[in-house]
Scaffold this motif. Structure first.
Motif, short mmCIF file in Angstrom:
data_model
loop_
_atom_site.label_atom_id
_atom_site.label_comp_id
_atom_site.label_asym_id
_atom_site.label_seq_id
_atom_site.Cartn_x
_atom_site.Cartn_y
_atom_site.Cartn_z
N ARG A 114 18.85 31.62 -4.67
CA ARG A 114 17.97 32.70 -4.15
C ARG A 114 18.24 31.79 -2.47
O ARG A 114 18.11 31.04 -2.33
CB ARG A 114 17.22 32.18 -4.35
N SER A 115 18.14 33.24 -1.60
CA SER A 115 18.49 32.41 -0.39
C SER A 115 17.00 33.01 0.02
O SER A 115 16.57 32.96 -0.15
CB SER A 115 18.81 33.92 0.10
N TYR A 116 17.55 31.77 1.47
CA TYR A 116 16.13 31.93 2.66
C TYR A 116 16.32 32.55 4.13
O TYR A 116 17.93 31.86 4.36
CB TYR A 116 15.42 30.90 2.42
N ASP A 117 16.27 32.72 4.33
CA ASP A 117 17.04 33.25 5.64
C ASP A 117 16.31 31.91 6.62
O ASP A 117 15.18 32.54 7.38
CB ASP A 117 16.63 34.54 6.23
N THR A 118 17.23 31.66 6.92
CA THR A 118 16.99 30.28 8.09
C THR A 118 16.97 30.97 9.88
O THR A 118 16.72 30.12 10.63
CB THR A 118 18.08 29.30 8.07
N ILE A 119 17.91 32.08 9.76
CA ILE A 119 17.36 32.02 11.13
C ILE A 119 15.96 33.10 11.72
O ILE A 119 15.34 32.14 12.68
CB ILE A 119 18.68 33.83 11.32
N THR A 120 15.39 33.62 10.66
CA THR A 120 14.28 33.77 11.13
C THR A 120 13.11 33.43 11.07
O THR A 120 11.76 33.17 10.94
CB THR A 120 14.09 35.48 10.37
N SER A 145 23.65 23.11 3.30
CA SER A 145 22.62 22.05 2.37
C SER A 145 22.24 23.27 1.30
O SER A 145 22.17 24.24 1.45
CB SER A 145 21.39 21.63 2.88
N VAL A 146 21.24 22.43 0.11
CA VAL A 146 20.67 22.87 -0.63
C VAL A 146 19.87 22.78 -0.76
O VAL A 146 19.13 21.52 -1.16
CB VAL A 146 21.29 23.56 -1.72
N ILE A 147 17.88 23.16 -1.42
CA ILE A 147 17.33 22.69 -2.04
C ILE A 147 16.75 22.94 -2.90
O ILE A 147 17.32 23.82 -3.60
CB ILE A 147 15.74 22.99 -1.21
N LEU A 148 16.79 22.18 -4.13
CA LEU A 148 16.92 23.07 -5.49
C LEU A 148 15.58 22.51 -6.71
O LEU A 148 14.50 21.41 -5.87
CB LEU A 148 17.53 21.02 -6.22
N GLY A 149 15.88 23.33 -7.28
CA GLY A 149 14.47 23.48 -8.01
C GLY A 149 14.41 21.82 -8.62
O GLY A 149 15.39 21.03 -9.22
N ILE A 150 13.38 21.09 -8.61
CA ILE A 150 13.08 20.01 -9.43
C ILE A 150 13.44 20.23 -10.49
O ILE A 150 13.61 18.19 -11.24
CB ILE A 150 11.71 19.17 -9.10
N VAL A 199 10.79 28.37 -12.85
CA VAL A 199 11.51 28.61 -11.25
C VAL A 199 11.77 27.17 -11.19
O VAL A 199 13.53 27.20 -11.11
CB VAL A 199 10.42 29.10 -10.57
N ASP A 200 11.08 26.31 -11.33
CA ASP A 200 11.65 24.69 -10.97
C ASP A 200 13.22 24.48 -12.01
O ASP A 200 13.49 23.51 -11.13
CB ASP A 200 10.45 23.85 -10.71
N LYS A 201 12.87 24.87 -12.99
CA LYS A 201 14.03 24.69 -13.89
C LYS A 201 15.66 24.89 -13.07
O LYS A 201 17.02 25.00 -14.16
CB LYS A 201 13.98 24.58 -15.17
N ASN A 202 15.35 26.21 -12.91
CA ASN A 202 16.59 27.26 -12.71
C ASN A 202 16.92 27.62 -11.29
O ASN A 202 17.65 28.77 -11.60
CB ASN A 202 15.86 28.75 -13.89
N VAL A 203 15.96 27.52 -10.12
CA VAL A 203 15.88 28.00 -9.13
C VAL A 203 16.97 27.14 -8.14
O VAL A 203 16.44 26.12 -8.07
CB VAL A 203 15.21 28.81 -8.89
N ALA A 204 17.75 27.20 -7.01
CA ALA A 204 17.65 26.74 -6.10
C ALA A 204 17.81 27.97 -4.93
O ALA A 204 18.16 28.83 -4.96
CB ALA A 204 19.17 26.00 -5.89
N LEU A 205 17.48 26.86 -3.80
CA LEU A 205 17.18 27.70 -2.07
C LEU A 205 18.71 27.60 -1.28
O LEU A 205 19.01 26.11 -1.64
CB LEU A 205 16.55 27.99 -2.30
N VAL A 206 19.04 28.50 -1.09
CA VAL A 206 20.11 28.42 0.17
C VAL A 206 20.03 29.25 1.08
O VAL A 206 19.43 30.26 0.74
CB VAL A 206 21.44 28.49 -0.35
N SER A 207 20.37 29.31 2.29
CA SER A 207 20.38 30.33 3.37
C SER A 207 20.98 31.74 3.50
O SER A 207 22.41 31.93 2.14
CB SER A 207 21.23 29.54 4.82
N LEU A 208 20.54 32.18 3.89
CA LEU A 208 21.11 33.67 3.13
C LEU A 208 22.75 33.94 3.34
O LEU A 208 23.25 34.27 2.74
CB LEU A 208 20.05 34.43 4.22
#
Lengths: 411, 227
Positions: A114-120, A145-150, A199-208
């Motif tokens: 899932r994206s996360y807008d690192t600019i705004t 980089s990536v933020i992994l679901g635990i 969510v924690d088992k299936n999602v990771a965050l990356v920049s948009l």
């Protein structure tokens, strides 16, 4: 005090004793029924509420999608500005998401990025407010980089600072051009820990930008996710958006619609469990009816004497109906108190009975959620009181029909 | 001459036997009871003594004839009016005491006042006074199961007299008591009725007790004869 009320109270709570055995057992029976009913409803409410909060926290309040198509171009920006400037919208976020294959060493996983807008840093989810990122910070997230679901991290054995390889489905195009698809390497910057294990088992965050790159979206994205200001009716807002703002391509739906089936299952489960548990109170009321009936038979002479002394049949009936009412009322009250007592100490009880793992595995929570609803409490009490009063009705009818002359001859 | 309280005229009562035939228990009973008067009613078992008492107390309806209280025919009144009449005109003492086991002695006596709707401080003091008169001043807070048969019957007598009824119906009040206790209870009942100027209709098998009342009645072949 009316004599029939006085005698009803005295038969339940005789002089010289705090309570009679029959009264104690009857009140306990009703209390257990109310405990089971109100307790179950409170836990089910808790589940429903907690799941709702988690769904909103991890999926957003309102989502606007274009039927799976990529949203891009000038109109997308105009719509974004419109949504951003809407006085009822607190935050609006462009979101891209999709499945990837992720490998750490030789251990693969297939999370949804899932994206996360690192600019705004503009996010419709309360990632910062609720500290969803542990062993790192959402601000540390960048294009590499990536933020992994635990749960994902646990599955592939990734620690902070590890580099994981990511393959997106769009890379298959390169294979068709006889190119070797090279994985994108991302450094683990932290872990997503929302408390919602799905969510924690299936999602990771990356920049948009990284997500747009992985899915070849250009400047496009998959959806807008909105967070509304407090007090705004999300269903009405989505309806209004669809009617007044959006054209047919982009449609808005709330988290309630998006998870309708899931939420309906929980609501149905609550109703079904309540119906089953109501049987306990019905059984208790049958016992009360039987015991009161026996009491009437045992007290035939006393009833006859009361009539001889001037009691009216309806007063005799009231005496036994009131006993049912008192038992129901006190039982309901005790049941509500027991529910609070039990549920306020639920952590230890749940741990002892099913273990925490079961709760996390099947219900996605680390602790048993509870939400007391006054309406549920009143309904449970009313049900118990009405049933117990009705339970007293049959013995009351029998007592009121006793003829004093026959009752006094009764051996 | 004292005023007439209860008059019974040509009272008849029939019952249906299990085989469907009619049994005439009371075959035209006449009786008048006057203020402060005591009368005993004897008769063989099954002669209809209790049936007569029940009809006089409006607890049963007669097949024919009339029951008059203070000159008013009452056997046709509504249940509610009959109940009111019983609570203000009559007191009852039964062989089996009929105390409420969940109430202590004082509460049992006051039960009569509660039903009659005149429970107040005055009736509480009167109940205590009566209990003292019947020798139970130290037993007021005792429960029925903590008292002897004689004591229980004294509580029942106190209860019967509390509302200052015009007539006390006593149906075999000494039937469950030994001879000495029976005499004590009878003394008490007769004394209280005299002091309170209350008429007494005593149903008994005991000729000695019967002789102590001012009138001795016998129910024989469905009719009352005066001895």
């Amino acid at each position: 005090m009316k004599w029939w009320l006085y005698i009803a109270v005295k038969q339940l709570f005789p002089t010289g004793r705090i309570i009679s055995f029959f009264t104690l057992v009857s009140i306990l029976g009703v209390a257990l029924g109310v405990l089971a009913l109100f307790g179950t409803q409170s836990v089910m409410n808790g589940f429903h509420n907690e799941i709702g909060v988690k769904l909103v926290d991890t999926g957003g309040q309102i989502t606007l999608e274009a039927g799976g198509r990529v949203i891009a171009g000038k109109n997308a920006e105009i719509l974004f500005d419109k949504l951003k400037n809407n006085p009822e919208v607190e935050r609006v976020e462009k979101v891209a998401r999709g499945s990837v294959m992720m490998i750490n060493g030789n251990t693969p996983a297939y999370p949804v990025l899932r994206s996360y807008d690192t600019i705004t840093n503009n996010c419709a989810l309360p990632i910062k407010e609720k500290n969803f990122v542990s062993w790192g910070d959402i601000d540390e997230l960048d294009d590499d980089s990536v933020i992994l679901g635990i749960g994902v991290a646990n599955r592939i054995g990734a620690s902070k600072g590890d580099v994981v390889e990511v393959y997106a489905p769009t890379m298959l195009e390169r294979l068709s051009k006889n190119e070797v698809p090279m994985p994108v390497k991302l450094e683990v910057a932290g872990f997503l820990n929302t408390g919602f294990s799905d969510v924690d088992k299936n999602v990771a965050l990356v920049s948009l930008r990284r997500m747009q790159d992985l899915y070849s979206l250009g400047k496009g994205f998959h959806s807008y996710v909105l967070k509304l200001k407090d007090g705004v009716d999300e269903t009405a807002f989505a309806k209004q958006l669809n009617a007044d703002v959006l054209n047919g391509d982009v449609r808005a739906y709330t988290w309630l619609t998006g998870n309708e089936a899931f939420l309906r299952v929980i609501a149905t489960e609550k109703v079904m469990m309540s119906v089953i548990i109501m049987l306990i109170i019905i059984v208790a009321s049958f016992s009360i009816c039987s015991s009161l009936y026996t009491t009437v038979l045992r007290k035939t002479k006393e009833i006859g004497l009361s009539v001889a002394m001037g009691a009216r049949p309806f007063q005799i009936a009231l005496c036994y109906c009131v006993q049912g009412f008192i038992i129901g009322f006190l039982g309901a009250l005790a049941g509500i108190l027991l529910t609070f007592l039990l549920l306020e100490n639920r952590a230890a009880i749940v741990e002892f009975i099913v273990g925490r793992e079961t709760l996390e595995q099947f219900y996605h929570f680390s602790s048993l959620p509870v939400l007391y609803d006054l309406k549920d409490a009143l309904r449970a009490c009313l049900f118990a009181v009405v049933l117990c009063t009705l339970a007293g009705f049959l013995p009351a009818l029998r007592a009121s029909r006793l003829k004093a002359s026959e009752a006094m001859r009764n051996e | 001459m004292s005023s007439e309280i209860l008059r019974i005229e040509n009272l008849k009562k029939n019952f249906k036997s299990p085989d469907g035939s009619e049994i005439e228990v009371l075959k035209g009973v006449d009786l008048s009871l006057f203020k402060g008067e005591s009368a005993s009613l004897r008769g063989e078992s099954g002669a209809g003594k209790t049936t007569f008492l029940n009809i006089a107390a409006c607890l049963e309806t007669p097949s024919s004839g009339g029951v008059y209280w203070d000159g008013l025919k009452v056997d046709g009144l509504s249940n509610s009016k009959q109940a009111k009449l019983r609570s203000s005109y009559m007191g009852f003492v039964f062989q089996s005491y009929c105390l409420v086991p969940e109430l202590n002695a004082l509460e049992n006596v006051l039960f009569a006042a509660r039903i009659a709707g005149n429970f107040n401080k005055k009736t509480v003091s009167r109940a205590k006074e009566i209990l003292e008169k019947v020798g139970l001043s130290g037993r007021m807070s005792h429960m029925p199961h903590q008292m002897s048969g004689g004591e229980r019957q004294r509580v029942a007598i106190a209860r019967a007299i509390l509302n200052r009824p015009k007539v006390i119906f006593a149906d075999e009040p000494t039937g469950n008591l030994d001879e000495n206790t029976g005499i004590e209870v009878m003394d008490m009942l007769l004394d209280l009725c005299e002091v309170e100027d209350t008429a007494l209709l005593l149903i008994t098998h005991n000729p000695d007790f019967a002789r102590r009342t001012s009138r001795n009645l016998v129910l024989k072949s469905g009719r009352i004869v005066e001895e």
